[in-house]
Design an enzyme around this catalytic site. Structure first.
Site, short mmCIF file in Angstrom:
data_model
loop_
_atom_site.label_atom_id
_atom_site.label_comp_id
_atom_site.label_asym_id
_atom_site.label_seq_id
_atom_site.Cartn_x
_atom_site.Cartn_y
_atom_site.Cartn_z
N ILE A 13 0.85 -1.19 0.00
CA ILE A 13 0.00 0.00 0.00
C ILE A 13 0.88 1.23 0.00
O ILE A 13 1.72 1.38 0.84
CB ILE A 13 -0.89 0.03 1.25
N ILE A 127 1.27 -3.25 7.87
CA ILE A 127 0.38 -3.24 6.71
C ILE A 127 1.15 -2.91 5.45
O ILE A 127 0.94 -3.52 4.39
CB ILE A 127 -0.77 -2.23 6.91
N GLU A 128 2.06 -1.97 5.55
CA GLU A 128 2.77 -1.51 4.36
C GLU A 128 3.76 -2.54 3.82
O GLU A 128 3.77 -2.80 2.62
CB GLU A 128 3.53 -0.20 4.68
N THR A 129 4.60 -3.09 4.66
CA THR A 129 5.69 -3.93 4.15
C THR A 129 5.95 -5.19 4.96
O THR A 129 7.00 -5.82 4.79
CB THR A 129 7.01 -3.14 4.12
N TYR A 318 -8.32 0.98 3.75
CA TYR A 318 -6.96 0.96 4.27
C TYR A 318 -6.95 1.48 5.71
O TYR A 318 -6.36 0.86 6.60
CB TYR A 318 -6.06 1.83 3.40
#
Length: 336
Positions: A13, A127-129, A318
Site C-alpha cells: 500500500i 500493513i505496508e511492508t 486501508y
C-alpha cells in the site's frame, strides 16, 4: 520468493491515494512525451541541477508496462470482506508483536516524542511492508518515470514525485541503480513516496542519515512524525461502530475522500446510534464509513484520528484495516 510471497509483495500500500476508480491510461504520443521531458528539464534546472545531471537521471529510467497495469487494478476497489483478510492475519500479527518487542525502546521514544499511539506506528509498518519483508521490486525511478510521462490520469503528480526523487537521491546519497519500491514509487519500511521521504523522514537513530530503506529505527520515528504532522491526537478514539435501524439515512453521505464536512451531531439520529455508549463531544468533526460484508453493510463513525490515517492512504478500507490491526497489536502486545 514463493508464489504467496509474490502475491503479498504486489499488495504494498502506498502513502498516497490510489482511487478505487482509477482511470486507465490513454496513449501519449512521442511528441507529448518529448514536450513533458523538456518541461521537466526546465523544472529541474530551476532547482539547481545542470542539464547534464537531469539527462543522466532520465537516462537511468525505463518505461514499465507492469506499473501501468498495477495502477489500474487498485486493491482498495475490493469489498471489505475480501480486503481485510489480506492484511489481518495471525502471521502479520505475530510478526508485529515481535517487531514491537524488538524495538520496544524506540517505539516508546517515538510515541512520546511525537504524541502518537505506539500501536498505530507498528500497524502502519506491518500493513505496508510486513515489517520490511516486502518493500517492492519495482525500480523507483522506472515507476515514477512511467507514471509521470505515460499515465495521464495522474501524470502531473508523478512528475513532481520524479522531481523529488532526484533531489532525494542527492540529499540522502541513495543508489538509484538499486532503489526498489512499490509500483507507485513508494519505498522503505513505511513506503514513503519521495516527497514524503523528504518532508517527514527523521534521523531517529542519529547516525547522520535519514535511512528508511535499511533502518527500522528511522522508519519508526518517521512514521510517528508523519502522523504527528498530520494532527494525530494520542489517546483519542479513532472509529466507533454504529447501529443503524432500517436503511442508512439518505441525507448523510458516506465518506469518499472529502474533507470532514460533518459533525457527530449531523450523523447520529434516532435511526443511527453508537453501538456502545461512550462520552463524546458531538460537535467534533466526523465521517461515516460503509464496510461491505458478504451479507450486510457495516457502518462506522470515523473521527479525526481516522481521517489522519487516510492522509497516509486515502482509502477508507486501508484506514480501517490499519485501525483494526492496531487494536489487535495492542491487545496481543499488552497481553504479553
Amino acid at each position: 520468493m514463493n508464489i504467496k510471497h509474490k502475491i503479498l509483495a504486489s499488495l504494498l500500500i502506498t502513502s498516497f491515494s490510489i482511487s478505487a476508480t482509477a482511470s486507465t491510461s490513454t496513449a501519449i504520443d512521442d511528441s507529448n512525451v518529448a514536450s513533458l521531458k523538456t518541461e521537466f528539464m526546465q523544472t529541474q534546472k530551476a532547482l539547481g541541477f545542470t542539464e547534464k545531471e537531469v539527462q543522466q537521471f532520465l537516462d537511468k529510467a525505463n518505461y514499465n508496462q507492469g506499473v501501468i497495469d498495477a495502477m489500474t487494478r487498485p486493491w482498495e476497489a475490493k469489498p471489505w470482506h475480501q480486503y481485510y483478510p489480506i492484511f489481518l492475519t495471525d502471521k502479520r500479527l505475530n510478526a508485529g508483536v515481535a517487531f514491537w518487542k524488538k524495538h520496544e525502546a524506540t517505539v516508546k521514544r517515538a510515541a512520546k516524542e511525537f504524541g502518537v499511539d505506539p500501536e498505530i506506528i507498528i500497524a502502519i509498518i506491518g500493513i505496508e511492508t510486513f515489517y520490511g519483508g516486502y518493500m517492492g521490486n519495482y525500480p523507483v525511478v522506472d515507476a515514477l518515470y512511467t507514471l509521470g510521462f505515460y499515465y495521464p490520469a495522474r501524470a502531473t503528480f508523478f512528475r513532481k514525485e520524479l522531481s523529488n526523487l532526484q533531489t532525494l537521491i542527492e540529499d540522502e546519497k541513495l543508489d538509484i541503480n538499486n532503489l526498489k519500491g512499490s509500483y507507485a514509487g513508494a519505498m522503505g519500511f513505511g513506503q514513503f513516496i519521495p516527497s514524503s521521504y523528504r518532508h517527514y523522514s527523521v534521523d531517529f537513530d542519529h547516525d547522520g542519515r535519514r535511512d528508511l530503506l535499511n533502518s527500522p529505527v528511522d522508519a519508526i520515528g518517521s512514521v510517528a512524525n508523519y502522523f504527528h504532522q498530520h494532527g494525530w491526537q494520542a489517546g483519542a478514539p479513532v472509529a466507533l461502530p454504529l447501529t443503524v435501524t432500517g436503511e442508512f439515512p439518505a441525507d448523510v453521505k458516506i465518506w469518499s475522500g472529502e474533507k470532514l464536512n460533518y459533525k457527530i451531531s449531523d450523523i447520529l439520529s434516532p435511526s443511527v446510534s453508537l453501538a456502545e455508549s461512550i462520552d463524546l463531544d458531538i460537535s467534533q468533526p466526523a465521517l461515516v464509513v460503509n464496510l461491505e460484508q458478504q451479507d450486510k453493510h457495516e457502518y462506522w463513525l470515523g473521527l479525526k484520528n481516522f481521517y489522519v490515517i487516510t492522509r497516509y492512504n486515502r482509502s477508507p478500507l486501508y484506514a480501517m484495516a490499519v485501525y483494526q490491526f492496531s487494536q489487535q497489536l495492542k491487545h496481543a502486545h499488552d497481553g504479553h
